[in-house]
Scaffold this active site. Structure first.
Site, PDB file in Angstrom:
ATOM      1  N   TYR A  17       0.829  -1.218   0.000  1.00 11.39           N
ATOM      2  CA  TYR A  17       0.000   0.000   0.000  1.00 11.39           C
ATOM      3  C   TYR A  17       0.863   1.268   0.000  1.00 11.39           C
ATOM      4  CZ  TYR A  17      -3.329   3.411   1.999  1.00 11.39           C
ATOM      5  OH  TYR A  17      -4.098   4.524   2.266  1.00 11.39           O
ATOM      6  N   ASP A  37       9.900  -7.454  -3.353  1.00 16.38           N
ATOM      7  CA  ASP A  37       8.673  -7.824  -2.636  1.00 16.38           C
ATOM      8  C   ASP A  37       8.430  -9.316  -2.824  1.00 16.38           C
ATOM      9  OD1 ASP A  37       5.787  -7.921  -1.790  1.00 16.38           O
ATOM     10  OD2 ASP A  37       6.011  -5.750  -1.790  1.00 16.38           O
ATOM     11  N   PHE A  86       9.921  -0.924   3.729  1.00 14.31           N
ATOM     12  CA  PHE A  86       8.509  -1.081   4.075  1.00 14.31           C
ATOM     13  C   PHE A  86       8.178  -2.515   4.475  1.00 14.31           C
ATOM     14  CE2 PHE A  86       8.430   2.285   0.783  1.00 14.31           C
ATOM     15  CZ  PHE A  86       7.782   3.284   1.480  1.00 14.31           C
ATOM     16  N   SER A 130       5.842   3.474  13.297  1.00 11.51           N
ATOM     17  CA  SER A 130       4.408   3.680  13.471  1.00 11.51           C
ATOM     18  C   SER A 130       4.127   4.424  14.766  1.00 11.51           C
ATOM     19  CB  SER A 130       3.732   2.304  13.526  1.00 11.51           C
ATOM     20  OG  SER A 130       2.413   2.416  14.000  1.00 11.51           O
ATOM     21  N   TYR A 154       3.473  -6.656  17.407  1.00 12.01           N
ATOM     22  CA  TYR A 154       3.740  -5.791  16.245  1.00 12.01           C
ATOM     23  C   TYR A 154       4.431  -4.497  16.692  1.00 12.01           C
ATOM     24  CZ  TYR A 154       2.877  -2.304  12.621  1.00 12.01           C
ATOM     25  OH  TYR A 154       3.031  -1.282  11.713  1.00 12.01           O
ATOM     26  N   LYS A 158       8.394  -2.747  16.043  1.00 19.43           N
ATOM     27  CA  LYS A 158       8.736  -1.400  15.557  1.00 19.43           C
ATOM     28  C   LYS A 158       9.675  -0.710  16.550  1.00 19.43           C
ATOM     29  CE  LYS A 158       6.595  -1.576  11.682  1.00 19.43           C
ATOM     30  NZ  LYS A 158       7.358  -1.661  10.428  1.00 19.43           N
ATOM     31  N   ASP A 300      -7.555  -0.826  22.369  1.00 17.07           N
ATOM     32  CA  ASP A 300      -7.630   0.389  21.551  1.00 17.07           C
ATOM     33  C   ASP A 300      -7.150   1.623  22.322  1.00 17.07           C
ATOM     34  OD1 ASP A 300      -8.163   0.714  18.912  1.00 17.07           O
ATOM     35  OD2 ASP A 300     -10.347   0.555  19.110  1.00 17.07           O
TER      36      ASP A 300
HETATM   37  P1  NAD Z   1       1.566  -3.711   3.050  1.00 20.95           P
HETATM   38  O1  NAD Z   1       1.323  -5.040   3.668  1.00 20.95           O
HETATM   39  O2  NAD Z   1       0.581  -3.194   2.059  1.00 20.95           O
HETATM   40  O3  NAD Z   1       3.014  -3.672   2.395  1.00 20.95           O
HETATM   41  C1  NAD Z   1       4.092  -4.460   2.866  1.00 20.95           C
HETATM   42  C2  NAD Z   1       4.693  -5.172   1.676  1.00 20.95           C
HETATM   43  O4  NAD Z   1       5.790  -5.962   2.116  1.00 20.95           O
HETATM   44  C3  NAD Z   1       3.713  -6.099   0.965  1.00 20.95           C
HETATM   45  O5  NAD Z   1       3.728  -5.812  -0.415  1.00 20.95           O
HETATM   46  C4  NAD Z   1       4.257  -7.509   1.258  1.00 20.95           C
HETATM   47  O6  NAD Z   1       4.017  -8.395   0.181  1.00 20.95           O
HETATM   48  C5  NAD Z   1       5.734  -7.211   1.473  1.00 20.95           C
HETATM   49  N1  NAD Z   1       6.419  -8.174   2.341  1.00 20.95           N
HETATM   50  C6  NAD Z   1       5.998  -8.662   3.544  1.00 20.95           C
HETATM   51  N2  NAD Z   1       6.891  -9.519   4.043  1.00 20.95           N
HETATM   52  C7  NAD Z   1       7.920  -9.565   3.167  1.00 20.95           C
HETATM   53  C8  NAD Z   1       9.146 -10.287   3.129  1.00 20.95           C
HETATM   54  N3  NAD Z   1       9.489 -11.139   4.113  1.00 20.95           N
HETATM   55  N4  NAD Z   1       9.969 -10.096   2.070  1.00 20.95           N
HETATM   56  C9  NAD Z   1       9.613  -9.258   1.060  1.00 20.95           C
HETATM   57  N5  NAD Z   1       8.464  -8.571   1.034  1.00 20.95           N
HETATM   58  C10 NAD Z   1       7.624  -8.713   2.077  1.00 20.95           C
HETATM   59  O7  NAD Z   1       1.727  -2.674   4.258  1.00 20.95           O
HETATM   60  P2  NAD Z   1       1.755  -1.088   4.242  1.00 20.95           P
HETATM   61  O8  NAD Z   1       0.485  -0.612   4.849  1.00 20.95           O
HETATM   62  O9  NAD Z   1       2.170  -0.580   2.915  1.00 20.95           O
HETATM   63  O10 NAD Z   1       2.897  -0.835   5.321  1.00 20.95           O
HETATM   64  C11 NAD Z   1       4.244  -0.622   4.953  1.00 20.95           C
HETATM   65  C12 NAD Z   1       5.075  -0.435   6.204  1.00 20.95           C
HETATM   66  O11 NAD Z   1       4.547   0.656   6.971  1.00 20.95           O
HETATM   67  C13 NAD Z   1       5.098  -1.624   7.151  1.00 20.95           C
HETATM   68  O12 NAD Z   1       6.409  -1.721   7.700  1.00 20.95           O
HETATM   69  C14 NAD Z   1       4.102  -1.260   8.234  1.00 20.95           C
HETATM   70  O13 NAD Z   1       4.405  -1.887   9.452  1.00 20.95           O
HETATM   71  C15 NAD Z   1       4.310   0.242   8.311  1.00 20.95           C
HETATM   72  N6  NAD Z   1       3.136   0.976   8.824  1.00 20.95           N
HETATM   73  C16 NAD Z   1       1.930   0.834   8.189  1.00 20.95           C
HETATM   74  C17 NAD Z   1       0.817   1.504   8.666  1.00 20.95           C
HETATM   75  C18 NAD Z   1      -0.538   1.354   8.019  1.00 20.95           C
HETATM   76  O14 NAD Z   1      -1.547   1.699   8.636  1.00 20.95           O
HETATM   77  N7  NAD Z   1      -0.637   0.880   6.786  1.00 20.95           N
HETATM   78  C19 NAD Z   1       0.937   2.357   9.799  1.00 20.95           C
HETATM   79  C20 NAD Z   1       2.181   2.490  10.399  1.00 20.95           C
HETATM   80  C21 NAD Z   1       3.282   1.793   9.900  1.00 20.95           C
HETATM   81  C1  UD1 Z   2      -4.378   0.274  14.056  1.00 21.81           C
HETATM   82  C2  UD1 Z   2      -3.399  -0.584  14.803  1.00 21.81           C
HETATM   83  C3  UD1 Z   2      -2.102   0.184  14.984  1.00 21.81           C
HETATM   84  C4  UD1 Z   2      -1.564   0.646  13.637  1.00 21.81           C
HETATM   85  C5  UD1 Z   2      -2.652   1.506  12.988  1.00 21.81           C
HETATM   86  C6  UD1 Z   2      -2.268   2.006  11.641  1.00 21.81           C
HETATM   87  C7  UD1 Z   2      -4.901  -1.928  16.229  1.00 21.81           C
HETATM   88  C8  UD1 Z   2      -5.332  -2.198  17.627  1.00 21.81           C
HETATM   89  N1  UD1 Z   2      -3.982  -0.942  16.095  1.00 21.81           N
HETATM   90  O1  UD1 Z   2      -4.625   1.363  14.870  1.00 21.81           O
HETATM   91  O2  UD1 Z   2      -1.126  -0.611  15.602  1.00 21.81           O
HETATM   92  O3  UD1 Z   2      -0.397   1.403  13.832  1.00 21.81           O
HETATM   93  O4  UD1 Z   2      -3.841   0.709  12.836  1.00 21.81           O
HETATM   94  O5  UD1 Z   2      -2.251   0.958  10.741  1.00 21.81           O
HETATM   95  O6  UD1 Z   2      -5.287  -2.574  15.278  1.00 21.81           O
HETATM   96  N2  UD1 Z   2     -12.713   1.534  14.376  1.00 21.81           N
HETATM   97  C9  UD1 Z   2     -14.069   1.284  14.451  1.00 21.81           C
HETATM   98  N3  UD1 Z   2     -14.569   0.261  13.686  1.00 21.81           N
HETATM   99  C10 UD1 Z   2     -13.799  -0.494  12.856  1.00 21.81           C
HETATM  100  C11 UD1 Z   2     -12.417  -0.229  12.784  1.00 21.81           C
HETATM  101  C12 UD1 Z   2     -11.903   0.786  13.567  1.00 21.81           C
HETATM  102  O7  UD1 Z   2     -14.796   1.949  15.176  1.00 21.81           O
HETATM  103  O8  UD1 Z   2     -14.337  -1.418  12.200  1.00 21.81           O
HETATM  104  C13 UD1 Z   2     -12.163   2.659  15.152  1.00 21.81           C
HETATM  105  C14 UD1 Z   2     -11.087   2.278  16.149  1.00 21.81           C
HETATM  106  O9  UD1 Z   2     -11.633   1.971  17.384  1.00 21.81           O
HETATM  107  C15 UD1 Z   2     -10.237   3.567  16.153  1.00 21.81           C
HETATM  108  C16 UD1 Z   2     -10.378   4.129  14.744  1.00 21.81           C
HETATM  109  O10 UD1 Z   2     -11.558   3.537  14.214  1.00 21.81           O
HETATM  110  O11 UD1 Z   2     -10.795   4.495  17.067  1.00 21.81           O
HETATM  111  C17 UD1 Z   2      -9.215   3.796  13.830  1.00 21.81           C
HETATM  112  O12 UD1 Z   2      -8.980   2.388  13.890  1.00 21.81           O
HETATM  113  P1  UD1 Z   2      -7.908   1.655  12.939  1.00 21.81           P
HETATM  114  O13 UD1 Z   2      -8.130   2.102  11.538  1.00 21.81           O
HETATM  115  O14 UD1 Z   2      -7.955   0.206  13.237  1.00 21.81           O
HETATM  116  O15 UD1 Z   2      -6.505   2.281  13.380  1.00 21.81           O
HETATM  117  P2  UD1 Z   2      -5.812   2.341  14.815  1.00 21.81           P
HETATM  118  O16 UD1 Z   2      -6.724   1.928  15.892  1.00 21.81           O
HETATM  119  O17 UD1 Z   2      -5.206   3.687  14.932  1.00 21.81           O
END
Ligand code: NAD
Ligand code: UD1
Length: 341
Positions: A17, A37, A86, A130, A154, A158, A300
């Site tokens: 993503y 990837d 990522f 994160s 998780y 981080k 949460d």
């Molecule tokens: P994502 O799952 O969409 O992307 C991660 C990618 O890494 C995927 O394409 C997956 O196929 C690849 N991958 C996983 N394991 C692998 C491996 N062993 N070798 C090679 N490729 C591998 O996730 P994202 O939402 O794009 O997140 C990217 C980064 O950002 C992650 O490190 C995640 O922890 C961090 N992050 C995401 C969020 C969020 O809400 N999306 C929030 C905070 C931090």
């Molecule tokens: C989640 C992860 C967090 C990660 C973040 C970004 C959990 C417990 N935490 O957090 O580690 O860093 O995503 O990827 O999963 N909500 C609803 N209904 C739903 C889904 C969510 O009410 O079906 C509410 C939640 O209670 C929260 C808000 O929406 O208040 C956002 O939730 P979510 O999108 O899951 O993100 P985080 O809770 O911030």
């Protein structure tokens, strides 16, 4: 300021993503980019989509960040200047059930990658961290100086990743490391060709709301309305994924420019409640979005809002897109192409 000298950048997890949006932003900034990837959480079709957006072939290596020999080949073949890392597992609930998988990929994978970088003499890396490293923060908006608090495996990976990187930078000044703590990424690319595409029922709010808007899920469960927030529902700092992607371009620029590391939050500095998100999505899709209040989700956090000052100061990073654009771009993605991806 954007650093203008083109570099060769490796994106681990670049088909995911945030990685796919960052690929586009880096190409637009003039860099050569290679994706590594294993497609464990991405569709192969994203590569053709990236080609369509950028109008050029997308170099992709299919493989795992835990594969030493493969990494050595990538660094030799592509003469990489810097890595944006990522690739990781990211589902909080799954990490409680399968912590070893999370330690293996997120910590073992990071160590293998850093060793390969060291062997290749490539010591510039941007790390995806994160807001979850803050656990339940005492301060809102939360500054980067807030203490680490692991809430689940998780989040622990981080924290450990950040700590490993900090010690590494201390051991050898050649390392320049950018740590980016993302708040809640949301939305999709303006083209409607790439976006968030969860394989299972989404855990996160925005993709769940999108599935209700599409009619694939019946109604949204709002996890609690008795928090100490203006409307009682959870508050988050949602950041448009295109803004987030631009943050990586700035972070890399800063590493190349100064040779010094940094650690910053990437958020907008403004929070929205669950009910505000549902209302904004409703405006974007012009459909009814049935929802009901349920119990709180265990573990949460009531409020996560970034202090965005340090990113502005250190990187010159300011977000440009608000919640309405996040919802509109998400709807554009899921309604046009997401379902047939
Ligand atoms: P994502 O799952 O969409 O992307 C991660 C990618 O890494 C995927 O394409 C997956 O196929 C690849 N991958 C996983 N394991 C692998 C491996 N062993 N070798 C090679 N490729 C591998 O996730 P994202 O939402 O794009 O997140 C990217 C980064 O950002 C992650 O490190 C995640 O922890 C961090 N992050 C995401 C969020 C969020 O809400 N999306 C929030 C905070 C931090
Ligand atoms: C989640 C992860 C967090 C990660 C973040 C970004 C959990 C417990 N935490 O957090 O580690 O860093 O995503 O990827 O999963 N909500 C609803 N209904 C739903 C889904 C969510 O009410 O079906 C509410 C939640 O209670 C929260 C808000 O929406 O208040 C956002 O939730 P979510 O999108 O899951 O993100 P985080 O809770 O911030």
């Amino acid at each position: 300021m954007v650093y203008r000298v083109p570099k060769r950048i490796l994106l681990t997890g670049g088909a995911g993503y945030i990685g796919s949006h960052t690929y586009v932003a880096l190409r637009q900034a003039g860099h050569d980019v290679v994706i590594l990837d294993n497609f464990s959480n991405a569709r192969r079709s994203v590569v053709a989509r990236l080609e369509q957006i950028t109008g050029a072939p997308v170099p992709v290596v299919e493989g795992d960040i835990r594969d030493n020999a493969l990494l050595d080949r990538v660094f030799t073949d592509h003469r990489i200047d810097a890595v944006v890392h990522f690739a990781a597992l990211k589902a909080v609930g799954e990490s409680m059930a399968k912590p070893l998988d999370y330690f293996d990929v997120n910590i073992g994978g990071l160590t293998t990658l850093l060793r390969a970088m060291d062997r290749a003499g490539c010591r510039r890396i941007v790390f995806s961290s994160s807001a979850t490293v803050y656990g339940v923060p005492d301060e809102t908006p939360t500054p980067e100086t807030a203490p680490f608090r692991a809430m689940n495996p998780y989040g622990q990976t981080k924290i450990l990743g950040e700590e490993m990187l900090a010690w590494l930078a201390q051991s050898n000044p050649d390392w320049a490391i950018g740590v980016l703590r993302y708040f809640n990424p949301a939305g999709a690319h303006r083209s409607g060709l790439i976006g968030e595409d969860p394989a299972d029922i989404p855990n996160n709010l925005m993709p769940f709301v999108a599935k209700v808007a599409l009619g694939e899920l019946d109604r949204i469960a709002v996890f609690g309305d008795d928090y100490d927030t203006p409307d009682g529902t959870g508050v988050r700092d949602y950041i448009h994924v295109e803004d987030l992607a631009r943050g990586h371009v700035l972070s890399l620029g800063r590493l190349f420019e100064t040779g010094q590391g940094h650690c910053v939050n990437l958020g907008t500095g403004r929070g929205y409640s669950v009910l505000e998100v549902i209302a904004a999505y409703k405006r974007a899709c012009n459909r009814d979005l049935p929802h009901h209040i349920t119990d709180r989700r265990p573990g949460d956090v009531p409020i996560y809002v970034a202090s965005a000052d340090k990113a502005a100061e250190v990187l010159g990073f300011r977000t440009e897109k608000g919640l309405d654009e996040m919802c509109a771009s998400s709807w554009n993605w899921v309604s046009n192409i997401g379902e047939t991806a």
